[in-house]
Structure formats: structure tokens, C-alpha cells
Design a protein around this motif. Structure first.
Motif, PDB file in Angstrom:
ATOM      1  N   CYS A 123       0.405  -2.925   2.819  1.00  0.00           N
ATOM      2  CA  CYS A 123       0.336  -3.249   4.112  1.00  0.00           C
ATOM      3  C   CYS A 123      -1.208  -3.070   4.583  1.00  0.00           C
ATOM      4  CB  CYS A 123       1.037  -2.359   4.992  1.00  0.00           C
ATOM      5  SG  CYS A 123       2.812  -2.104   4.452  1.00  0.00           S
ATOM      6  N   HIS A 125       2.196   7.373   1.975  1.00  0.00           N
ATOM      7  CA  HIS A 125       2.920   6.225   1.754  1.00  0.00           C
ATOM      8  C   HIS A 125       4.362   6.269   2.230  1.00  0.00           C
ATOM      9  CE1 HIS A 125      -0.366   4.992  -1.032  1.00  0.00           C
ATOM     10  NE2 HIS A 125      -0.184   6.244  -1.393  1.00  0.00           N
ATOM     11  N   ASN A 126       4.852   5.233   3.020  1.00  0.00           N
ATOM     12  CA  ASN A 126       6.135   5.175   3.522  1.00  0.00           C
ATOM     13  C   ASN A 126       6.854   4.847   2.389  1.00  0.00           C
ATOM     14  OD1 ASN A 126       5.645   5.793   6.075  1.00  0.00           O
ATOM     15  ND2 ASN A 126       5.201   3.514   6.602  1.00  0.00           N
ATOM     16  N   VAL A 127       6.721   4.056   1.286  1.00  0.00           N
ATOM     17  CA  VAL A 127       7.191   3.913   0.045  1.00  0.00           C
ATOM     18  C   VAL A 127       6.803   4.741  -0.809  1.00  0.00           C
ATOM     19  CG1 VAL A 127       7.680   1.925  -1.685  1.00  0.00           C
ATOM     20  CG2 VAL A 127       7.562   1.422   0.814  1.00  0.00           C
ATOM     21  N   PHE A 136       1.929   1.592   1.576  1.00  0.00           N
ATOM     22  CA  PHE A 136       3.211   0.602   1.297  1.00  0.00           C
ATOM     23  C   PHE A 136       4.242   0.725   2.270  1.00  0.00           C
ATOM     24  CE2 PHE A 136       1.365  -0.834  -2.492  1.00  0.00           C
ATOM     25  CZ  PHE A 136       0.531   0.132  -3.058  1.00  0.00           C
ATOM     26  N   CYS A 137       4.308  -0.155   3.106  1.00  0.00           N
ATOM     27  CA  CYS A 137       5.253   0.199   4.340  1.00  0.00           C
ATOM     28  C   CYS A 137       6.456  -0.998   4.131  1.00  0.00           C
ATOM     29  CB  CYS A 137       4.702   0.328   5.865  1.00  0.00           C
ATOM     30  SG  CYS A 137       3.675  -1.031   6.058  1.00  0.00           S
ATOM     31  N   GLY A 138       6.355  -1.913   3.494  1.00  0.00           N
ATOM     32  CA  GLY A 138       7.433  -2.955   3.634  1.00  0.00           C
ATOM     33  C   GLY A 138       7.969  -2.886   2.066  1.00  0.00           C
ATOM     34  N   PRO A 139       8.380  -4.146   1.523  1.00  0.00           N
ATOM     35  CA  PRO A 139       8.947  -4.307   0.396  1.00  0.00           C
ATOM     36  C   PRO A 139       8.594  -3.538  -0.959  1.00  0.00           C
ATOM     37  CG  PRO A 139       8.579  -6.468   1.268  1.00  0.00           C
ATOM     38  CD  PRO A 139       7.766  -5.612   2.001  1.00  0.00           C
ATOM     39  N   ASN A 140       9.381  -3.037  -1.514  1.00  0.00           N
ATOM     40  CA  ASN A 140       9.021  -2.237  -2.789  1.00  0.00           C
ATOM     41  C   ASN A 140       9.246  -2.893  -4.305  1.00  0.00           C
ATOM     42  OD1 ASN A 140      11.739  -2.005  -2.490  1.00  0.00           O
ATOM     43  ND2 ASN A 140      11.611   0.411  -3.218  1.00  0.00           N
ATOM     44  N   LEU A 196       1.586  -5.794  -2.625  1.00  0.00           N
ATOM     45  CA  LEU A 196       2.841  -5.196  -1.645  1.00  0.00           C
ATOM     46  C   LEU A 196       2.148  -4.525  -0.641  1.00  0.00           C
ATOM     47  CD1 LEU A 196       5.352  -4.094  -4.437  1.00  0.00           C
ATOM     48  CD2 LEU A 196       5.392  -6.057  -3.116  1.00  0.00           C
TER      49      LEU A 196
END
Length: 296
Positions: free
Chosen positions: A178, A4-6, A157-161, A176
Motif C-alpha cells: 500500500c 502489516h495488516n496482512v 500490506f493492507c489490501g490483496p494478499n 501488493l
């Protein structure tokens, strides 16, 4: 550690209304009361010889489960009220997804045997069977939740957190993600919602059978049975109705979900010790006895 990026999420809490936030500080005494009440129940049942019946054995496990549930979800909520925003790690978020209410099914079976087969109750509800039932319930619940969490770990998860909730929720996480979440959403709805609906239906049937059998009891027996089952059924309705409302529907997040979560994650654990002790003379007498002996 994770693809996960997030790796952290921000919980936005229950409401942004400052006036409501002040009112919600009542959660702190509720949390303290619930944890202390659960601790009192566990100590009382564990140390009182008069509370050796299977019902209290199951109640002990329910108390532990409730204390675990509220200890996982509520502290983050309290931190949010103090600082207006709180973060939660991916690992802690997965921990909050473990919620289980199936211990109530074995409690219902205990009531059924006690009322419908009173002459055989001692022979049927032996200690070994009670322990086996609890092991099966805990194992099944953990396996069910683990499968669901393992599916969730594959999400990206790569966008809003920002999670518009005071706790981690499956549907909020799916919103949330992606990656494609349709299949996982159906799994969550079938696994959690379907399980809640199935167990709730089984419990309703068991109580219908119990109510029918009460016509063969005298008035005193009916009164005691209704008192015991009434407490348990109240807990069942509070626990399962919110679960059914949240998960037996297409995957979507609604504003009402947060308030329903308050009900089953915070209020239900608080009400359980009250419901089970206020009208239970044996429990109250056991608490008084421990107080006199200085144990509590």
C-alpha cells in the motif's frame, strides 16, 4: 509482531492450466534428486583426500548454497501442486528473498590462478586464503540481502494478499504494498540487478583473460582448462542471466518472470551437480571409492 495488516500471503503458483500442472509434478523428483545429489557432493568432497584442491572446497560451499536455495523455494511449489493453493507467512516470505550467487566469483578466481599462474597456484591458493574468500563472500551476500529485506519490512500490506508466483519475489511484493514503493524498487534493481550485472561482467573479463592465456599451453593443457572452465562458465550463465533479466529493469512484474524463476530456483541447482561431475574424473573416482568402502 508487525505493522502489516496482512501477515500471510497466498501463492497462486506457476500456472492455472490443469494439464501443465500435471506436467509440473516432475518438480518433485527434481527436488529429491537435487537434494540427494548435493548431499552426495558434500559427503564425497568432505571424505575424499583426493578432492582437497581449492576448487572442491568452493564446490562444497556451492553445493550447500544450492541445497539451501531449492529447499526454501521448492517445497511450497510442491504443496501448491498438491492442494492448488498454498499460503506463506511474512517471515517465511522474507526467508525466500535470501538468494546469493557470489560464491561463483571466488571459483572463477581459483580457475584464473590455476590456468594463468600455475607455478604459483599452491603458494597463492592456500587454505587460509580460500577460507577468507568464502567468509568474505558469505558475509557480503548476507549483508546485501539483509539490507534489502530490512527495507522490505517497512512496507505496509493492507489490501490483496495474492502473489501471482510460486515463491516470494521482491517485485511481486512491491506490487501488493500500500505504501510508496518507487524508491525501494530502485534499491532492489540497483542492489540485486546491478550486483548481478557487475559480477557477471567481471566473470566475463576473467574468462577472456583465461582464454587468451591458453595459447601458451599445449593441447592437453588447453583441453583440461576448457573442460574445467566450461563447466563453471555454464553455471555462471545459468545463474546470472536469469538474475539480470529479472532485476535490471524498471520495477514491473511480467508473466515470464515466473518461468525464469523456475530456471534459477529449481533447474540451475539441479544441473550444477551434473555439470560439475559428469566430466570430472576425480569426482567420479572419489564417489566410486566411497561406494566400494561402503561410506555411501
Amino acid at each position: 509482531m508487525s505493522p502489516h495488516n496482512v501477515t500471510k500471503f497466498v501463492l497462486l503458483g506457476l500456472t492455472q492450466n490443469p494439464h501443465l500442472q500435471k506436467i509440473l509434478f516432475i518438480v518433485l523428483p527434481i527436488f529429491l534428486f537435487t537434494v540427494l545429489a548435493k548431499l552426495l557432493m558434500v559427503i564425497t568432497i568432505s571424505l575424499s583426500p583426493t578432492l582437497s584442491a581449492p576448487m572442491y572446497f568452493f564446490l562444497n560451499h556451492l553445493s550447500f548454497l544450492d541445497a539451501s536455495l531449492i529447499s526454501v523455494t521448492t517445497p511450497k511449489f510442491i504443496i501448491y501442486l498438491l492442494y492448488q493453493r498454498t499460503t506463506i507467512s511474512w517471515g517465511a516470505c522474507l526467508t525466500q528473498l535470501f538468494m546469493e550467487v557470489t560464491i561463483l566469483t571466488v571459483m572463477a578466481y581459483d580457475h584464473y590462478v590455476a590456468i594463468c599462474k600455475p607455478l604459483h597456484y599452491t603458494a597463492i591458493m592456500q587454505q587460509g586464503l580460500c577460507q577468507l574468500q568464502v567468509v568474505v563472500v558469505w558475509t557480503a551476500g548476507i549483508l546485501r540481502a539483509t539490507v534489502q529485506v530490512l527495507f522490505t519490512m517497512d512496507l505496509t500490506f493492507c489490501g490483496p494478499n495474492l502473489i501471482d508466483h510460486f515463491m516470494c519475489d521482491f517485485f511481486s511484493l512491491l506490487e501488493l504494498a500500500c505504501s510508496d514503493t518507487y524508491s525501494l524498487g530502485m534499491v532492489v534493481a540497483a542492489n540485486t540487478g546491478g550486483m548481478c550485472l557487475l559480477i557477471f561482467s567481471m566473470l566475463l573479463i576473467s574468462y577472456i583473460v583465461i582464454l587468451i592465456s591458453l595459447k601458451f599451453h599445449d593441447s592437453e593443457g588447453r583441453r583440461k582448462a576448457l573442460s574445467t572452465c566450461g563447466a563453471h562458465f555454464t553455471v555462471v550463465v545459468m545463474s546470472f542471466v536469469s538474475c539480470i533479466f529479472t532485476y535490471t529493469r524498471p520495477v514491473a512484474v511480467y508473466p515470464a518472470d515466473k518461468w525464469v524463476a523456475v530456471f534459477f530456483a529449481i533447474l540451475t541447482p539441479m544441473f550444477n551437480p551434473i555439470i560439475y561431475t559428469v566430466r570430472n574424473i576425480e569426482v567420479k573416482n572419489a564417489i566410486r571409492s566411497l561406494l566400494k568402502r561402503g561410506v555411501i
